[in-house]
Design a protein around this motif. Sequence first.
Motif, PDB file in Angstrom:
ATOM      1  N   THR A   1       0.835  -1.207   0.000  1.00 19.29           N
ATOM      2  CA  THR A   1       0.000   0.000   0.000  1.00 19.29           C
ATOM      3  C   THR A   1       0.861   1.244   0.000  1.00 19.29           C
ATOM      4  OG1 THR A   1      -1.748  -1.176   1.203  1.00 19.29           O
ATOM      5  CG2 THR A   1      -1.815   1.229   1.245  1.00 19.29           C
ATOM      6  N   VAL A   2       1.832   1.297   0.890  1.00 23.40           N
ATOM      7  CA  VAL A   2       2.722   2.459   0.974  1.00 23.40           C
ATOM      8  C   VAL A   2       3.524   2.614  -0.317  1.00 23.40           C
ATOM      9  CG1 VAL A   2       4.732   3.411   2.174  1.00 23.40           C
ATOM     10  CG2 VAL A   2       2.834   2.465   3.489  1.00 23.40           C
ATOM     11  N   ASP A   3       4.051   1.524  -0.854  1.00 21.93           N
ATOM     12  CA  ASP A   3       4.831   1.593  -2.093  1.00 21.93           C
ATOM     13  C   ASP A   3       3.991   2.114  -3.257  1.00 21.93           C
ATOM     14  OD1 ASP A   3       7.027   0.648  -0.746  1.00 21.93           O
ATOM     15  OD2 ASP A   3       6.822  -1.425  -1.471  1.00 21.93           O
ATOM     16  N   THR A   4       2.747   1.662  -3.354  1.00 20.51           N
ATOM     17  CA  THR A   4       1.862   2.109  -4.426  1.00 20.51           C
ATOM     18  C   THR A   4       1.570   3.598  -4.299  1.00 20.51           C
ATOM     19  OG1 THR A   4       0.862  -0.080  -4.582  1.00 20.51           O
ATOM     20  CG2 THR A   4      -0.389   1.759  -5.514  1.00 20.51           C
ATOM     21  N   ILE A   5       1.248   4.046  -3.103  1.00 16.14           N
ATOM     22  CA  ILE A   5       0.969   5.469  -2.890  1.00 16.14           C
ATOM     23  C   ILE A   5       2.204   6.293  -3.209  1.00 16.14           C
ATOM     24  CG2 ILE A   5       0.399   7.235  -1.176  1.00 16.14           C
ATOM     25  CD1 ILE A   5      -1.237   5.032   0.275  1.00 16.14           C
ATOM     26  N   GLN A   6       3.340   5.857  -2.702  1.00 13.76           N
ATOM     27  CA  GLN A   6       4.585   6.603  -2.890  1.00 13.76           C
ATOM     28  C   GLN A   6       4.937   6.737  -4.371  1.00 13.76           C
ATOM     29  OE1 GLN A   6       7.685   5.066  -0.463  1.00 13.76           O
ATOM     30  NE2 GLN A   6       9.231   6.417  -1.271  1.00 13.76           N
ATOM     31  N   SER A   7       4.772   5.683  -5.131  1.00 13.63           N
ATOM     32  CA  SER A   7       5.169   5.744  -6.534  1.00 13.63           C
ATOM     33  C   SER A   7       4.171   6.508  -7.394  1.00 13.63           C
ATOM     34  CB  SER A   7       5.376   4.338  -7.089  1.00 13.63           C
ATOM     35  OG  SER A   7       4.164   3.627  -7.089  1.00 13.63           O
ATOM     36  N   LEU A   8       2.880   6.396  -7.104  1.00  9.18           N
ATOM     37  CA  LEU A   8       1.883   7.031  -7.971  1.00  9.18           C
ATOM     38  C   LEU A   8       1.480   8.441  -7.556  1.00  9.18           C
ATOM     39  CD1 LEU A   8      -0.358   3.977  -8.791  1.00  9.18           C
ATOM     40  CD2 LEU A   8       1.301   5.116 -10.256  1.00  9.18           C
ATOM     41  N   ALA A   9       1.732   8.814  -6.318  1.00  5.88           N
ATOM     42  CA  ALA A   9       1.391  10.175  -5.885  1.00  5.88           C
ATOM     43  C   ALA A   9       2.451  11.180  -6.315  1.00  5.88           C
ATOM     44  CB  ALA A   9       1.210  10.220  -4.371  1.00  5.88           C
ATOM     45  N   ARG A  10       3.611  10.688  -6.686  1.00  6.50           N
ATOM     46  CA  ARG A  10       4.715  11.552  -7.111  1.00  6.50           C
ATOM     47  C   ARG A  10       4.400  12.145  -8.482  1.00  6.50           C
ATOM     48  NH1 ARG A  10       9.329   8.174  -6.559  1.00  6.50           N
ATOM     49  NH2 ARG A  10       9.335   8.827  -4.408  1.00  6.50           N
ATOM     50  N   THR A  11       4.572  13.454  -8.625  1.00  6.36           N
ATOM     51  CA  THR A  11       4.347  14.120  -9.912  1.00  6.36           C
ATOM     52  C   THR A  11       5.686  14.351 -10.578  1.00  6.36           C
ATOM     53  OG1 THR A  11       4.363  16.279  -8.840  1.00  6.36           O
ATOM     54  CG2 THR A  11       2.218  15.266  -9.194  1.00  6.36           C
ATOM     55  N   GLY A  12       6.017  13.490 -11.495  1.00  3.53           N
ATOM     56  CA  GLY A  12       7.309  13.575 -12.170  1.00  3.53           C
ATOM     57  C   GLY A  12       8.237  12.503 -11.659  1.00  3.53           C
ATOM     58  N   PRO A  13       9.312  12.247 -12.387  1.00  6.50           N
ATOM     59  CA  PRO A  13      10.220  11.159 -12.015  1.00  6.50           C
ATOM     60  C   PRO A  13      10.907  11.344 -10.662  1.00  6.50           C
ATOM     61  CG  PRO A  13      11.003  12.307 -13.985  1.00  6.50           C
ATOM     62  CD  PRO A  13       9.699  12.909 -13.614  1.00  6.50           C
ATOM     63  N   GLU A  14      11.182  12.576 -10.303  1.00  6.26           N
ATOM     64  CA  GLU A  14      11.865  12.815  -9.030  1.00  6.26           C
ATOM     65  C   GLU A  14      10.966  13.470  -8.000  1.00  6.26           C
ATOM     66  OE1 GLU A  14      15.701  14.566  -9.393  1.00  6.26           O
ATOM     67  OE2 GLU A  14      16.148  13.459 -11.221  1.00  6.26           O
ATOM     68  N   GLY A  15       9.713  13.729  -8.355  1.00  2.73           N
ATOM     69  CA  GLY A  15       8.787  14.365  -7.429  1.00  2.73           C
ATOM     70  C   GLY A  15       9.024  15.853  -7.327  1.00  2.73           C
ATOM     71  N   THR A  16       8.043  16.542  -6.756  1.00  2.00           N
ATOM     72  CA  THR A  16       8.151  17.986  -6.552  1.00  2.00           C
ATOM     73  C   THR A  16       7.597  18.339  -5.182  1.00  2.00           C
ATOM     74  OG1 THR A  16       6.000  18.353  -7.589  1.00  2.00           O
ATOM     75  CG2 THR A  16       7.924  18.535  -9.019  1.00  2.00           C
ATOM     76  N   ILE A  17       7.896  19.537  -4.748  1.00  2.00           N
ATOM     77  CA  ILE A  17       7.345  20.028  -3.489  1.00  2.00           C
ATOM     78  C   ILE A  17       5.830  20.064  -3.640  1.00  2.00           C
ATOM     79  CG2 ILE A  17       7.141  22.038  -1.982  1.00  2.00           C
ATOM     80  CD1 ILE A  17      10.031  22.696  -2.663  1.00  2.00           C
ATOM     81  N   GLY A  18       5.123  19.578  -2.642  1.00  2.00           N
ATOM     82  CA  GLY A  18       3.672  19.588  -2.673  1.00  2.00           C
ATOM     83  C   GLY A  18       3.057  18.264  -3.095  1.00  2.00           C
ATOM     84  N   ASP A  19       3.880  17.250  -3.360  1.00  2.00           N
ATOM     85  CA  ASP A  19       3.339  15.946  -3.748  1.00  2.00           C
ATOM     86  C   ASP A  19       2.600  15.274  -2.594  1.00  2.00           C
ATOM     87  OD1 ASP A  19       4.139  16.095  -6.345  1.00  2.00           O
ATOM     88  OD2 ASP A  19       5.883  14.792  -6.114  1.00  2.00           O
ATOM     89  N   GLY A  20       2.935  15.601  -1.374  1.00  2.00           N
ATOM     90  CA  GLY A  20       2.191  15.078  -0.240  1.00  2.00           C
ATOM     91  C   GLY A  20       3.043  14.351   0.776  1.00  2.00           C
ATOM     92  N   LYS A  21       2.350  13.675   1.681  1.00  2.00           N
ATOM     93  CA  LYS A  21       3.001  12.941   2.774  1.00  2.00           C
ATOM     94  C   LYS A  21       2.226  11.658   3.021  1.00  2.00           C
ATOM     95  CE  LYS A  21       5.659  16.249   5.087  1.00  2.00           C
ATOM     96  NZ  LYS A  21       6.086  17.010   3.992  1.00  2.00           N
ATOM     97  N   ILE A  22       2.914  10.686   3.596  1.00  2.00           N
ATOM     98  CA  ILE A  22       2.289   9.431   4.025  1.00  2.00           C
ATOM     99  C   ILE A  22       2.611   9.237   5.500  1.00  2.00           C
ATOM    100  CG2 ILE A  22       2.178   6.928   3.721  1.00  2.00           C
ATOM    101  CD1 ILE A  22       3.240   7.374   0.866  1.00  2.00           C
ATOM    102  N   PHE A  23       1.585   8.987   6.296  1.00  2.00           N
ATOM    103  CA  PHE A  23       1.754   8.707   7.715  1.00  2.00           C
ATOM    104  C   PHE A  23       1.240   7.292   7.971  1.00  2.00           C
ATOM    105  CE2 PHE A  23       0.747  13.185   7.153  1.00  2.00           C
ATOM    106  CZ  PHE A  23       1.822  13.807   7.774  1.00  2.00           C
ATOM    107  N   VAL A  24       1.980   6.510   8.744  1.00  2.00           N
ATOM    108  CA  VAL A  24       1.548   5.164   9.118  1.00  2.00           C
ATOM    109  C   VAL A  24       1.414   5.141  10.635  1.00  2.00           C
ATOM    110  CG1 VAL A  24       2.111   2.714   9.082  1.00  2.00           C
ATOM    111  CG2 VAL A  24       2.717   4.161   7.131  1.00  2.00           C
ATOM    112  N   VAL A  25       0.208   4.806  11.101  1.00  2.00           N
ATOM    113  CA  VAL A  25      -0.105   4.846  12.524  1.00  2.00           C
ATOM    114  C   VAL A  25      -0.654   3.477  12.932  1.00  2.00           C
ATOM    115  CG1 VAL A  25      -1.492   6.025  14.272  1.00  2.00           C
ATOM    116  CG2 VAL A  25      -0.726   7.280  12.258  1.00  2.00           C
ATOM    117  N   ALA A  26      -0.244   3.000  14.084  1.00  2.00           N
ATOM    118  CA  ALA A  26      -0.762   1.722  14.586  1.00  2.00           C
ATOM    119  C   ALA A  26      -2.240   1.864  14.950  1.00  2.00           C
ATOM    120  CB  ALA A  26       0.026   1.280  15.811  1.00  2.00           C
TER     121      ALA A  26
END
Length: 115
Positions: A73-98
């Motif tokens: 799940t995290v890998d999918t979000i990380q790879s597809l939420a990125r805008t561009g090959p190296e990402g840009t400021i404002g692409d977002g954040k992922i938080f994982v909480v128990a």
Amino acid sequence: MKLVLAVIQPTRLNVLREALDKIGVTRMTVCDAQGYARQRGRTELYRGSEYKTSLLRKIELEILVNDDFLERTVDTIQSLARTGPEGTIGDGKIFVVAAERVIRISDVKEGPEGV
């Protein structure tokens, strides 16, 4: 069980939702959000007047997953939420909480079965 909170660009939602569905993540909550961080807003033009918006529109995904679904799940979000090959400021954040306890209201199942 983990709660994955992902703040992403609104334009990435449909692609990301379809990809998560393909890996078996079929339940999530999608919320409209506004954010203020390193982007520091932007200048807009409305009826000939210029104004600065400090809060930018974002989408927040709330996804509760069992531990065996966490990394994909995290890998999918990380790879597809990125805008561009190296990402840009404002692409977002992922938080994982128990998640200590989960109860599905409809049939009162708890724990991993309740997810």
